[in-house]
Design a protein around this motif. Structure first.
Motif, PDB file in Angstrom:
ATOM      1  N   VAL A 106      58.340  16.222  10.776  1.00 14.37           N
ATOM      2  CA  VAL A 106      57.757  15.638  12.233  1.00 14.37           C
ATOM      3  C   VAL A 106      57.474  16.467  13.190  1.00 14.37           C
ATOM      4  O   VAL A 106      57.938  18.143  12.753  1.00 14.37           O
ATOM      5  N   ALA A 107      56.907  16.528  13.875  1.00 12.13           N
ATOM      6  CA  ALA A 107      56.554  17.503  14.890  1.00 12.13           C
ATOM      7  C   ALA A 107      57.875  18.071  16.181  1.00 12.13           C
ATOM      8  O   ALA A 107      58.894  17.054  16.063  1.00 12.13           O
ATOM      9  N   CYS A 108      57.658  19.025  16.246  1.00 12.27           N
ATOM     10  CA  CYS A 108      58.962  19.433  17.777  1.00 12.27           C
ATOM     11  C   CYS A 108      59.111  18.568  18.306  1.00 12.27           C
ATOM     12  O   CYS A 108      57.754  17.479  18.764  1.00 12.27           O
ATOM     13  N   GLY A 109      60.135  18.193  19.155  1.00 17.82           N
ATOM     14  CA  GLY A 109      60.616  17.247  20.081  1.00 17.82           C
ATOM     15  C   GLY A 109      60.661  15.673  19.616  1.00 17.82           C
ATOM     16  O   GLY A 109      61.453  14.986  20.928  1.00 17.82           O
ATOM     17  N   GLN A 110      60.518  15.333  18.302  1.00 20.03           N
ATOM     18  CA  GLN A 110      60.990  14.109  17.840  1.00 20.03           C
ATOM     19  C   GLN A 110      61.925  14.206  17.208  1.00 20.03           C
ATOM     20  O   GLN A 110      62.696  15.218  17.186  1.00 20.03           O
ATOM     21  N   PRO A 111      62.634  12.969  16.958  1.00 22.69           N
ATOM     22  CA  PRO A 111      63.830  13.551  16.576  1.00 22.69           C
ATOM     23  C   PRO A 111      63.786  14.079  15.386  1.00 22.69           C
ATOM     24  O   PRO A 111      63.400  13.378  14.002  1.00 22.69           O
ATOM     25  N   ALA A 112      64.639  14.841  14.580  1.00 21.39           N
ATOM     26  CA  ALA A 112      64.937  14.942  13.647  1.00 21.39           C
ATOM     27  C   ALA A 112      66.035  14.998  12.994  1.00 21.39           C
ATOM     28  O   ALA A 112      66.684  16.476  12.876  1.00 21.39           O
ATOM     29  N   PRO A 113      66.482  13.964  12.145  1.00 26.14           N
ATOM     30  CA  PRO A 113      68.027  13.892  12.186  1.00 26.14           C
ATOM     31  C   PRO A 113      67.662  14.338  10.376  1.00 26.14           C
ATOM     32  O   PRO A 113      66.886  14.942   9.948  1.00 26.14           O
ATOM     33  N   GLN A 114      68.840  14.149   9.669  1.00 23.24           N
ATOM     34  CA  GLN A 114      68.651  14.913   8.794  1.00 23.24           C
ATOM     35  C   GLN A 114      67.949  14.681   7.959  1.00 23.24           C
ATOM     36  O   GLN A 114      67.155  13.872   7.561  1.00 23.24           O
ATOM     37  N   GLY A 115      67.562  15.492   6.576  1.00 21.22           N
ATOM     38  CA  GLY A 115      65.981  15.697   5.756  1.00 21.22           C
ATOM     39  C   GLY A 115      64.991  15.068   6.265  1.00 21.22           C
ATOM     40  O   GLY A 115      64.032  14.743   5.592  1.00 21.22           O
ATOM     41  N   THR A 116      65.058  15.801   7.847  1.00 18.80           N
ATOM     42  CA  THR A 116      63.163  16.222   8.316  1.00 18.80           C
ATOM     43  C   THR A 116      63.333  17.725   8.600  1.00 18.80           C
ATOM     44  O   THR A 116      64.195  18.020   8.798  1.00 18.80           O
ATOM     45  N   LEU A 117      62.239  18.210   8.375  1.00 19.18           N
ATOM     46  CA  LEU A 117      61.860  19.506   9.150  1.00 19.18           C
ATOM     47  C   LEU A 117      61.111  19.176  10.608  1.00 19.18           C
ATOM     48  O   LEU A 117      60.013  18.453  10.654  1.00 19.18           O
ATOM     49  N   ALA A 118      61.437  19.379  11.369  1.00 22.06           N
ATOM     50  CA  ALA A 118      60.640  19.715  12.979  1.00 22.06           C
ATOM     51  C   ALA A 118      59.343  21.210  12.937  1.00 22.06           C
ATOM     52  O   ALA A 118      60.181  22.165  12.767  1.00 22.06           O
ATOM     53  N   LEU A 119      58.718  19.954  12.985  1.00 17.95           N
ATOM     54  CA  LEU A 119      57.984  22.140  13.206  1.00 17.95           C
ATOM     55  C   LEU A 119      56.863  21.737  14.312  1.00 17.95           C
ATOM     56  O   LEU A 119      56.325  20.806  14.436  1.00 17.95           O
ATOM     57  N   PRO A 120      55.882  22.990  14.816  1.00 15.99           N
ATOM     58  CA  PRO A 120      55.274  22.922  15.702  1.00 15.99           C
ATOM     59  C   PRO A 120      53.959  21.549  15.392  1.00 15.99           C
ATOM     60  O   PRO A 120      53.249  21.841  14.332  1.00 15.99           O
ATOM     61  N   ALA A 121      53.326  20.824  16.060  1.00 17.23           N
ATOM     62  CA  ALA A 121      52.327  19.889  15.996  1.00 17.23           C
ATOM     63  C   ALA A 121      51.266  20.932  15.347  1.00 17.23           C
ATOM     64  O   ALA A 121      50.295  20.151  14.371  1.00 17.23           O
ATOM     65  N   GLY A 122      50.914  21.977  15.787  1.00 11.32           N
ATOM     66  CA  GLY A 122      49.205  22.761  15.552  1.00 11.32           C
ATOM     67  C   GLY A 122      50.170  23.366  13.943  1.00 11.32           C
ATOM     68  O   GLY A 122      48.674  23.285  13.376  1.00 11.32           O
ATOM     69  N   LEU A 123      51.229  23.512  13.640  1.00 11.01           N
ATOM     70  CA  LEU A 123      50.938  24.132  12.813  1.00 11.01           C
ATOM     71  C   LEU A 123      50.986  22.872  11.244  1.00 11.01           C
ATOM     72  O   LEU A 123      50.608  22.762  10.295  1.00 11.01           O
ATOM     73  N   VAL A 124      51.699  21.619  11.620  1.00  9.04           N
ATOM     74  CA  VAL A 124      52.183  20.765  11.320  1.00  9.04           C
ATOM     75  C   VAL A 124      49.878  19.930  10.626  1.00  9.04           C
ATOM     76  O   VAL A 124      49.758  20.002   9.225  1.00  9.04           O
ATOM     77  N   GLN A 125      49.302  20.482  11.777  1.00 13.50           N
ATOM     78  CA  GLN A 125      47.763  20.116  11.271  1.00 13.50           C
ATOM     79  C   GLN A 125      46.836  20.782  10.664  1.00 13.50           C
ATOM     80  O   GLN A 125      46.174  20.844   9.749  1.00 13.50           O
ATOM     81  N   TRP A 126      47.401  22.395  10.723  1.00 16.26           N
ATOM     82  CA  TRP A 126      46.953  23.486   9.708  1.00 16.26           C
ATOM     83  C   TRP A 126      47.775  22.960   7.929  1.00 16.26           C
ATOM     84  O   TRP A 126      46.783  23.295   7.906  1.00 16.26           O
ATOM     85  N   LEU A 127      48.431  23.062   7.846  1.00 17.48           N
ATOM     86  CA  LEU A 127      49.677  22.159   6.966  1.00 17.48           C
ATOM     87  C   LEU A 127      48.698  21.545   5.803  1.00 17.48           C
ATOM     88  O   LEU A 127      48.436  21.620   4.571  1.00 17.48           O
ATOM     89  N   GLN A 128      48.639  19.643   6.779  1.00 17.23           N
ATOM     90  CA  GLN A 128      47.443  19.239   6.650  1.00 17.23           C
ATOM     91  C   GLN A 128      46.373  19.552   6.298  1.00 17.23           C
ATOM     92  O   GLN A 128      46.050  18.602   4.923  1.00 17.23           O
ATOM     93  N   GLN A 129      45.329  20.192   6.862  1.00 18.44           N
ATOM     94  CA  GLN A 129      44.267  20.383   6.182  1.00 18.44           C
ATOM     95  C   GLN A 129      43.867  21.759   5.248  1.00 18.44           C
ATOM     96  O   GLN A 129      43.259  21.586   4.723  1.00 18.44           O
ATOM     97  N   ASN A 130      44.874  22.893   5.429  1.00 23.71           N
ATOM     98  CA  ASN A 130      44.426  23.664   4.558  1.00 23.71           C
ATOM     99  C   ASN A 130      45.704  24.244   3.115  1.00 23.71           C
ATOM    100  O   ASN A 130      45.308  25.016   2.413  1.00 23.71           O
ATOM    101  N   SER A 131      46.596  23.295   3.382  1.00 21.22           N
ATOM    102  CA  SER A 131      47.855  24.010   2.751  1.00 21.22           C
ATOM    103  C   SER A 131      48.414  21.957   1.590  1.00 21.22           C
ATOM    104  O   SER A 131      48.543  21.587   1.826  1.00 21.22           O
ATOM    105  N   GLY A 132      48.884  22.580   0.317  1.00 17.32           N
ATOM    106  CA  GLY A 132      48.685  21.427  -0.478  1.00 17.32           C
ATOM    107  C   GLY A 132      50.588  21.764  -1.262  1.00 17.32           C
ATOM    108  O   GLY A 132      50.745  20.975  -1.858  1.00 17.32           O
ATOM    109  N   SER A 133      50.775  22.775  -0.701  1.00 18.82           N
ATOM    110  CA  SER A 133      51.884  23.286  -1.237  1.00 18.82           C
ATOM    111  C   SER A 133      52.076  24.733  -0.662  1.00 18.82           C
ATOM    112  O   SER A 133      51.551  25.177   0.367  1.00 18.82           O
TER     113      SER A 133
END
Length: 138
Positions: A106-133
């Motif tokens: 999830v993006a920072c600022g969103q609820p992040a209960p156990q079982g989630t990882l909060a990351l900056p939205a820009g990092l999430v977008q980069w990982l989705q576009q550039n990283s499979g693993s």
């Protein structure tokens, strides 16, 4: 006598080469070949390994330290049934007992209960576009 010495040296080199090879399980973690991002689970620091450029290092702000840090090992970035990003552990990743092998991202600022990882939205977008693993290190 020289042939015996040469044969002995060759055998020793062969044994040394075999001893220096990584175990089969460690072969999964070849930087840049098997994953394109590294998360240091202790310091929440990231190293991004883009295929066409230099490595990028960044640290996630203390304001975005919510959620769970994945266990050490290789994680695949996929999407859940609703199209949200999630990390999935392949069989090569050792998980603690009871762990589902899935961590929602999830993006920072969103609820992040156990079982989630909060990351900056820009990092999430980069990982989705550039990283499979992603490799999670200690």
């Amino acid at each position: 006598m020289k042939r015996l010495i040469l044969a002995s040296v060759l055998v020793l080199f062969s044994l040394a080469a075999q001893a220096s090879r990584p175990a089969a399980d460690e072969a999964v973690f070849v930087e840049g070949a098997r994953y394109s991002a590294v998360l240091d689970s202790q310091g929440r620091a990231w190293r991004l390994l883009p295929a066409g450029g230099r490595d990028l290092s960044l640290r996630v702000s203390g304001e975005c330290h919510a959620g769970s840090v994945p266990p050490r090992g290789l994680w695949l970035l996929t999407q859940d049934a609703q199209g949200r990003p999630e990390l999935v552990a392949p069989s090569a990743t050792a998980l603690p007992a009871g762990h589902s092998g899935r961590i929602r991202v999830v993006a920072c600022g969103q609820p992040a209960p156990q079982g989630t990882l909060a990351l900056p939205a820009g990092l999430v977008q980069w990982l989705q576009q550039n990283s499979g693993s992603i490799y999670v290190a200690r």
